[in-house]
Every structure is written in structure tokens, then in C-alpha cells.
Scaffold this motif. Sequence first.
Motif, PDB file in Angstrom:
ATOM      1  N   UNK A   1      11.264  -5.976 -14.541  1.00 40.88           N
ATOM      2  CA  UNK A   1      10.016  -5.440 -14.980  1.00 40.88           C
ATOM      3  C   UNK A   1       9.207  -6.413 -14.269  1.00 40.88           C
ATOM      4  N   UNK A   2       7.703  -5.670 -13.651  1.00 42.51           N
ATOM      5  CA  UNK A   2       7.116  -5.683 -13.072  1.00 42.51           C
ATOM      6  C   UNK A   2       5.800  -5.305 -14.181  1.00 42.51           C
ATOM      7  N   UNK A   3       4.706  -6.835 -14.740  1.00 44.77           N
ATOM      8  CA  UNK A   3       3.454  -6.324 -14.552  1.00 44.77           C
ATOM      9  C   UNK A   3       2.579  -7.060 -13.452  1.00 44.77           C
ATOM     10  N   UNK A   4       1.387  -5.877 -13.923  1.00 41.36           N
ATOM     11  CA  UNK A   4       0.054  -6.369 -12.380  1.00 41.36           C
ATOM     12  C   UNK A   4      -1.362  -6.297 -13.509  1.00 41.36           C
ATOM     13  N   UNK A   5      -1.867  -7.353 -13.585  1.00 38.63           N
ATOM     14  CA  UNK A   5      -3.431  -6.634 -13.311  1.00 38.63           C
ATOM     15  C   UNK A   5      -4.040  -5.967 -12.190  1.00 38.63           C
ATOM     16  N   UNK A   6      -4.545  -4.781 -12.797  1.00 41.28           N
ATOM     17  CA  UNK A   6      -4.993  -4.054 -11.688  1.00 41.28           C
ATOM     18  C   UNK A   6      -6.874  -3.375 -12.068  1.00 41.28           C
ATOM     19  N   UNK A   7      -7.086  -3.509 -10.812  1.00 39.57           N
ATOM     20  CA  UNK A   7      -8.929  -2.917 -10.771  1.00 39.57           C
ATOM     21  C   UNK A   7      -8.634  -1.928  -9.651  1.00 39.57           C
ATOM     22  N   UNK A   8      -9.671  -1.597  -9.771  1.00 39.70           N
ATOM     23  CA  UNK A   8     -10.026  -0.162  -8.065  1.00 39.70           C
ATOM     24  C   UNK A   8     -11.547  -0.007  -8.295  1.00 39.70           C
ATOM     25  N   UNK A   9     -11.908   0.652  -7.558  1.00 37.30           N
ATOM     26  CA  UNK A   9     -13.185   0.901  -7.411  1.00 37.30           C
ATOM     27  C   UNK A   9     -12.866   1.832  -6.549  1.00 37.30           C
ATOM     28  N   UNK A  10     -14.157   3.087  -6.939  1.00 40.16           N
ATOM     29  CA  UNK A  10     -13.822   4.625  -6.508  1.00 40.16           C
ATOM     30  C   UNK A  10     -15.724   4.605  -6.217  1.00 40.16           C
ATOM     31  N   UNK A  11     -15.576   5.893  -5.515  1.00 36.25           N
ATOM     32  CA  UNK A  11     -16.325   6.224  -4.256  1.00 36.25           C
ATOM     33  C   UNK A  11     -17.869   7.102  -5.710  1.00 36.25           C
ATOM     34  N   UNK A  12     -17.347   6.849  -6.528  1.00 37.80           N
ATOM     35  CA  UNK A  12     -17.798   7.971  -7.353  1.00 37.80           C
ATOM     36  C   UNK A  12     -17.436   7.743  -8.999  1.00 37.80           C
ATOM     37  N   UNK A  13     -18.380   8.318 -10.304  1.00 39.57           N
ATOM     38  CA  UNK A  13     -17.497   8.287 -10.982  1.00 39.57           C
ATOM     39  C   UNK A  13     -16.509   9.006 -10.932  1.00 39.57           C
ATOM     40  N   UNK A  14     -15.104   8.558 -11.399  1.00 38.51           N
ATOM     41  CA  UNK A  14     -13.979   9.780 -11.549  1.00 38.51           C
ATOM     42  C   UNK A  14     -13.701  10.485 -10.134  1.00 38.51           C
ATOM     43  N   UNK A  15     -13.793   9.179  -9.056  1.00 40.54           N
ATOM     44  CA  UNK A  15     -13.935  10.151  -7.764  1.00 40.54           C
ATOM     45  C   UNK A  15     -12.597   9.435  -7.077  1.00 40.54           C
ATOM     46  N   UNK A  16     -12.301   9.592  -5.995  1.00 38.87           N
ATOM     47  CA  UNK A  16     -11.035   8.371  -4.915  1.00 38.87           C
ATOM     48  C   UNK A  16     -11.302   7.045  -4.626  1.00 38.87           C
ATOM     49  N   UNK A  17     -10.132   6.262  -4.550  1.00 41.57           N
ATOM     50  CA  UNK A  17     -10.466   5.260  -4.581  1.00 41.57           C
ATOM     51  C   UNK A  17     -11.002   4.770  -3.258  1.00 41.57           C
ATOM     52  N   UNK A  18     -11.602   3.778  -3.881  1.00 38.25           N
ATOM     53  CA  UNK A  18     -11.923   2.902  -2.219  1.00 38.25           C
ATOM     54  C   UNK A  18     -11.636   1.307  -1.739  1.00 38.25           C
ATOM     55  N   UNK A  19     -11.288   1.165  -2.828  1.00 38.52           N
ATOM     56  CA  UNK A  19     -10.985  -0.599  -2.998  1.00 38.52           C
ATOM     57  C   UNK A  19     -10.209  -0.807  -4.187  1.00 38.52           C
ATOM     58  N   UNK A  20      -8.634  -1.458  -3.847  1.00 39.46           N
ATOM     59  CA  UNK A  20      -7.966  -1.385  -4.743  1.00 39.46           C
ATOM     60  C   UNK A  20      -6.988  -3.497  -4.540  1.00 39.46           C
ATOM     61  N   UNK A  21      -6.919  -3.601  -6.048  1.00 40.71           N
ATOM     62  CA  UNK A  21      -6.103  -5.238  -5.955  1.00 40.71           C
ATOM     63  C   UNK A  21      -5.665  -4.927  -7.151  1.00 40.71           C
ATOM     64  N   UNK A  22      -4.376  -5.692  -6.889  1.00 40.30           N
ATOM     65  CA  UNK A  22      -3.798  -6.201  -8.139  1.00 40.30           C
ATOM     66  C   UNK A  22      -2.816  -7.873  -8.261  1.00 40.30           C
ATOM     67  N   UNK A  23      -2.393  -8.243  -9.325  1.00 36.91           N
ATOM     68  CA  UNK A  23      -2.139  -9.596  -9.335  1.00 36.91           C
ATOM     69  C   UNK A  23      -0.802  -9.603 -10.198  1.00 36.91           C
ATOM     70  N   UNK A  24       0.826 -10.234  -9.799  1.00 38.22           N
ATOM     71  CA  UNK A  24       1.486 -10.246 -10.743  1.00 38.22           C
ATOM     72  C   UNK A  24       1.175 -11.113 -11.470  1.00 38.22           C
ATOM     73  N   UNK A  25       1.936 -10.648 -12.663  1.00 38.28           N
ATOM     74  CA  UNK A  25       2.020 -11.775 -13.251  1.00 38.28           C
ATOM     75  C   UNK A  25       3.391 -11.909 -14.721  1.00 38.28           C
ATOM     76  N   UNK A  26       3.284 -12.784 -15.050  1.00 33.03           N
ATOM     77  CA  UNK A  26       4.704 -12.826 -16.000  1.00 33.03           C
ATOM     78  C   UNK A  26       4.643 -14.265 -17.151  1.00 33.03           C
ATOM     79  N   UNK A  27       4.995 -13.663 -18.340  1.00 35.34           N
ATOM     80  CA  UNK A  27       4.913 -14.724 -19.433  1.00 35.34           C
ATOM     81  C   UNK A  27       6.108 -15.946 -19.465  1.00 35.34           C
TER      82      UNK A  27
END
Length: 237
Positions: A1-27
Motif C-alpha cells: 500500500x502506497x499513499x502519496x501527497x500529490x500536486x500538479x501545475x497545468x498550462x491552463x485550466x484543465x490543461x496539460x501538466x507542466x509540473x508534477x510533485x509527490x511525497x510518500x507518507x505513512x501513518x
Amino acid sequence: MTALIFDVETHKLHGDIIEVAYQGVEFLQNRFLLKMHEYRFNQRYKPSEQIDISAMAIHLIADEDLEKSPSFKEFNFPEDLIPEYLIGHNIDYDIDAIARAGCNTKHIKRICTLAMSRYLWPELESHKLPVVALYVSKNRSMTAHELRFAHCAAQDCDITFNVLQAIIQHQNINSIEELYQFSELARVPTHIFWGKWRGRRIFDLETKQIKQLLENETDKYLLTALNNELTDRIRPR
């Protein structure tokens, strides 16, 4: 089981991803433990067209910054890291963005800190990530300094982590599945958060007002809340 905090930036609203970041977390003993050494990722991607100026003003990523970046269609999770849970502030937006890039997201359980923040603190004027982060912060001066870099995907992951900690402690949540179940509960709103009746409890709306909302609303979770309230009103007491 893997849980990631996840975020993207896009080139416009509902557009293509231009940056992706994630960080694994656990309890770990009723709190999350960041696994800095193992599951941390930050990468920029080139979209199919130029960045919209309105989006650029938010994330401050220019077209020139992406000239040597891989195509947005190249994003995918490593074979040894297929996440079961993705966590984010309005996580649907982020997951839908990587789905448009061709990533298979059908198996992913979505945990939304925006929905949980609205559920826990409906009185806030806004539930944008910086507002909630400041509201739950125990050191607002430090949080304000961190927020100067908000809308960088990696920084947004760190800020979301802080909000998540506050939610977990507030609800005394002890597992990732318990957190997911609370997120699912919170997705069905108790209040109206936009439009004419913003800030009003659904319970306090007149029946005719609920019916007006039902005529024009498209958000499936709000529709569920509105229909549930109408059903409760006609059910024999």
C-alpha cells in the motif's frame, strides 16, 4: 500500500501538466511520517501548446523554463510505485490532469483535503490551500514565509502535508483507510460554498431554494447533499 501527497501545475485550466510533485507518507502513532529518502518526486513537463498567461501568473512557470523538459505525455508512476491513495487539495483536478496525459488512474483512491477542510471548518471565508494552512498553523509567521513559494508543486505538497496533519489530529484518525473514508464522507457538503447562497447550511435552505439549486447544479456531491436533504424532508418523522 502506497499513499502519496500529490500536486500538479497545468498550462491552463484543465490543461496539460507542466509540473508534477509527490511525497510518500505513512501513518506512525497517529501522525504521518514523511519518507524523504524514498518517495519524493518533482519534474516539469512540456505541454502541447504555450502556457496561458493567467496560469503563468499563478505558478510562475514560463514556456522558456520547459524547453528541455519531456513531453507531458511521458509522465507515469514507476513500476515499483503504483499508488493506492493520492492525497491533495482538490485532488480530482490533479488526478484528472494526469489521466489526460495517459496515466491510468482508475485504481486510485482519492483523498481530498479541500473537501475535509470544508467539512471541518465551513465558517472560513475561503478554503484555498494557503487560507486553510494559515488557519490550522501553530506558527503563522513561519507558514506565511512558506506560502511565498506556494503554487510550486513540491511546495504545495509540503503545505498540504501540514493541513493533513491538522485534519488527522482533529478527527483522531489512525489509518490511511480511515482517512479515505472520512474524505468520502466530507465530499458530500453540509454547506454551500459558491454562488448566491454561499456560506449557508443546506439544512437551513428553504425547499424552493434547494430545488432551484438542483436545476442548475452539476457537482455530483452537492447534488447528493441536496437530494438527501429533500428526501429527509418528505420522509415520515
